[in-house]
Design a protein around this motif. Structure first.
Motif, PDB file in Angstrom:
ATOM      1  N   LEU A 107       7.589   1.302   4.758  1.00  0.00           N
ATOM      2  CA  LEU A 107       7.216   2.078   5.780  1.00  0.00           C
ATOM      3  C   LEU A 107       5.827   2.950   5.201  1.00  0.00           C
ATOM      4  O   LEU A 107       4.827   2.882   6.035  1.00  0.00           O
ATOM      5  N   GLN A 108       5.885   3.616   4.153  1.00  0.00           N
ATOM      6  CA  GLN A 108       4.979   4.089   3.504  1.00  0.00           C
ATOM      7  C   GLN A 108       3.779   3.097   3.267  1.00  0.00           C
ATOM      8  O   GLN A 108       2.401   3.467   3.563  1.00  0.00           O
ATOM      9  N   GLN A 109       4.020   1.919   2.664  1.00  0.00           N
ATOM     10  CA  GLN A 109       2.833   1.101   2.429  1.00  0.00           C
ATOM     11  C   GLN A 109       2.119   0.571   3.608  1.00  0.00           C
ATOM     12  O   GLN A 109       0.913   0.506   3.758  1.00  0.00           O
ATOM     13  N   GLU A 110       2.998   0.324   4.753  1.00  0.00           N
ATOM     14  CA  GLU A 110       2.337  -0.107   6.055  1.00  0.00           C
ATOM     15  C   GLU A 110       1.406   0.941   6.785  1.00  0.00           C
ATOM     16  O   GLU A 110       0.419   0.726   7.427  1.00  0.00           O
ATOM     17  N   ILE A 111       2.184   2.116   6.627  1.00  0.00           N
ATOM     18  CA  ILE A 111       1.168   3.253   7.311  1.00  0.00           C
ATOM     19  C   ILE A 111      -0.094   3.427   6.322  1.00  0.00           C
ATOM     20  O   ILE A 111      -1.132   3.650   6.956  1.00  0.00           O
ATOM     21  N   SER A 112       0.093   3.399   5.071  1.00  0.00           N
ATOM     22  CA  SER A 112      -1.180   3.468   4.208  1.00  0.00           C
ATOM     23  C   SER A 112      -2.249   2.396   4.645  1.00  0.00           C
ATOM     24  O   SER A 112      -3.575   2.673   4.601  1.00  0.00           O
ATOM     25  N   LYS A 113      -1.840   1.258   5.144  1.00  0.00           N
ATOM     26  CA  LYS A 113      -2.606   0.135   5.511  1.00  0.00           C
ATOM     27  C   LYS A 113      -3.646   0.506   6.823  1.00  0.00           C
ATOM     28  O   LYS A 113      -4.693   0.169   6.848  1.00  0.00           O
ATOM     29  N   LEU A 114      -3.171   1.681   7.442  1.00  0.00           N
ATOM     30  CA  LEU A 114      -3.764   1.945   8.650  1.00  0.00           C
ATOM     31  C   LEU A 114      -4.615   3.194   8.451  1.00  0.00           C
ATOM     32  O   LEU A 114      -5.052   3.825   9.212  1.00  0.00           O
ATOM     33  N   GLY A 115      -4.979   3.566   7.104  1.00  0.00           N
ATOM     34  CA  GLY A 115      -5.763   4.452   6.714  1.00  0.00           C
ATOM     35  C   GLY A 115      -5.096   5.875   6.806  1.00  0.00           C
ATOM     36  O   GLY A 115      -6.010   6.948   6.736  1.00  0.00           O
ATOM     37  N   ILE A 116      -3.808   5.951   6.732  1.00  0.00           N
ATOM     38  CA  ILE A 116      -3.179   7.259   6.719  1.00  0.00           C
ATOM     39  C   ILE A 116      -2.390   7.611   5.360  1.00  0.00           C
ATOM     40  O   ILE A 116      -1.777   6.824   5.048  1.00  0.00           O
ATOM     41  N   ASP A 117      -2.476   9.029   4.954  1.00  0.00           N
ATOM     42  CA  ASP A 117      -1.905   9.273   3.849  1.00  0.00           C
ATOM     43  C   ASP A 117      -0.514   9.380   4.125  1.00  0.00           C
ATOM     44  O   ASP A 117       0.023  10.277   4.951  1.00  0.00           O
ATOM     45  N   ALA A 118       0.539   8.500   3.737  1.00  0.00           N
ATOM     46  CA  ALA A 118       1.768   8.243   4.151  1.00  0.00           C
ATOM     47  C   ALA A 118       2.761   8.925   2.841  1.00  0.00           C
ATOM     48  O   ALA A 118       4.104   8.658   2.939  1.00  0.00           O
ATOM     49  N   ASN A 119       2.140   9.350   1.703  1.00  0.00           N
ATOM     50  CA  ASN A 119       2.948   9.944   0.731  1.00  0.00           C
ATOM     51  C   ASN A 119       3.835  11.021   1.104  1.00  0.00           C
ATOM     52  O   ASN A 119       4.778  11.184   0.128  1.00  0.00           O
ATOM     53  N   LYS A 120       3.409  11.718   1.943  1.00  0.00           N
ATOM     54  CA  LYS A 120       4.278  12.958   2.211  1.00  0.00           C
ATOM     55  C   LYS A 120       5.286  12.550   3.328  1.00  0.00           C
ATOM     56  O   LYS A 120       6.027  13.499   3.550  1.00  0.00           O
ATOM     57  N   ILE A 121       5.642  11.371   3.716  1.00  0.00           N
ATOM     58  CA  ILE A 121       6.841  11.044   4.421  1.00  0.00           C
ATOM     59  C   ILE A 121       7.836  11.097   3.627  1.00  0.00           C
ATOM     60  O   ILE A 121       8.185  10.208   2.525  1.00  0.00           O
ATOM     61  N   VAL A 122       8.963  11.865   3.664  1.00  0.00           N
ATOM     62  CA  VAL A 122      10.258  12.096   3.107  1.00  0.00           C
ATOM     63  C   VAL A 122      11.434  12.176   4.032  1.00  0.00           C
ATOM     64  O   VAL A 122      11.091  12.582   5.152  1.00  0.00           O
TER      65      VAL A 122
END
Length: 294
Positions: A107-122
């Motif tokens: 999920l984090q990888q796919e959201i990151s591909k859309l230009g959004i910082d997904a690292n804070k998703i926990v």
């Protein structure tokens, strides 16, 4: 899946627990994304989801960006997806055989591909005594092999969405219909007109897929503040009052009329909801102008 194919009782409702827990954990991806990337709301509805009748899926709030998207879980196949505003799939991952952390990494990888910082998703941390335990929380993998049970659970949400829409239409002070990640119930909240912010009178109306109170799907109508249980009124639809730890009118799936078809079952639920909401309003506001509503 049509309305007449829902809630047929082909599977004993008390045998849906394991599949229900799989779904409960799967929708945590929606809640986690909402908590991290959606503007917080006082009622925590930014972590909730809705039932999308077109996709027949649980869908979270819209994430803004150059490419707006939502997180979806298709219950029958246990598939995690990113979808665009037109319900088109951007990316998807069948969760079968995957752990919670593997799903989160994807999920984090796919959201990151859309230009959004997904690292804070926990993944959200609910109280251990108020959230179901399951091996998935300790590294086990999802198992989507029980498709019949998953389809049966989806049918409850399909029916609940339709019947709750009727409730929202009937009561103008009813909230939007949300599915909550903590207890996994689908519900609307009716706020009585005379309520004040500091002392709201409310009636929660919804469907739980099962929990520690009842290990099966059940409908509930719960007035709040909880009324005196000494003189609770009778209810339609073979329902009863639950009074341990919380107070509410309850109709478990096992109480559905035996050998009834789906249409008859839904009529039974509708009768229960109608009587239980009227009874709850009368308990909270005995002389309310609402007593003849609905």
């Amino acid at each position: 899946m049509t309305m007449l194919e829902t809630m047929t009782g082909k599977i004993n409702p008390q045998e849906l627990t394991q599949s229900r827990l799989q779904l409960h954990y799967a929708v945590q991806y929606i809640a986690a994304t909402g908590a991290a990337l959606v503007e917080p709301l006082p009622d925590d509805s930014h972590t909730s989801m809705i039932w999308n009748p077109v996709l027949e899926a649980f869908v979270g709030a819209t994430i803004r960006g150059d490419q707006p998207f939502q997180i979806a879980i298709k219950p029958v196949s246990l598939t995690l997806s990113l979808i665009d505003p037109q319900n088109n799939t951007i990316a998807s991952l069948p969760l079968h055989g995957k752990t919670m952390l593997e799903g989160l990494d994807w999920l984090q990888q796919e959201i990151s591909k859309l230009g959004i910082d997904a690292n804070k998703i926990v993944l959200l941390d609910f109280p251990s005594d108020d959230f179901p335990a399951h091996p998935l929380a300790h590294g086990a993998s999802f198992d989507a092999s029980q498709e019949g049970e998953l389809r049966e659970l989806a049918s409850y949400y399909i029916t609940a969405h339709r019947l709750l829409q009727a409730m929202v239409t009937t009561y103008e002070n009813a909230s939007a219909i949300y599915i909550w990640p903590h207890h996994f119930d689908i519900a609307t909240l009716i706020t009585l007109p005379s309520s004040k912010n500091e002392n709201s009178l409310t009636v929660g109306v919804g469907l739980s897929p099962g929990d520690t109170s009842y290990q099966e799907p059940y409908w509930y109508v719960s007035p709040y503040p909880y009324p005196d249980i000494a003189n609770l009124p009778s209810l339609d639809g073979q329902a009863f009052w639950h009074t341990q730890y919380w107070v509410g009118a309850v109709l478990p799936a096992s109480q559905f009329t035996k050998n009834a078809n789906a249409e008859t079952q839904q009529q039974q639920v509708a009768a229960f909801l109608h009587s239980a909401v009227k009874a709850s309003i009368a308990l909270l506001q005995p002389k309310s102008a609402w007593e003849n509503s609905g």
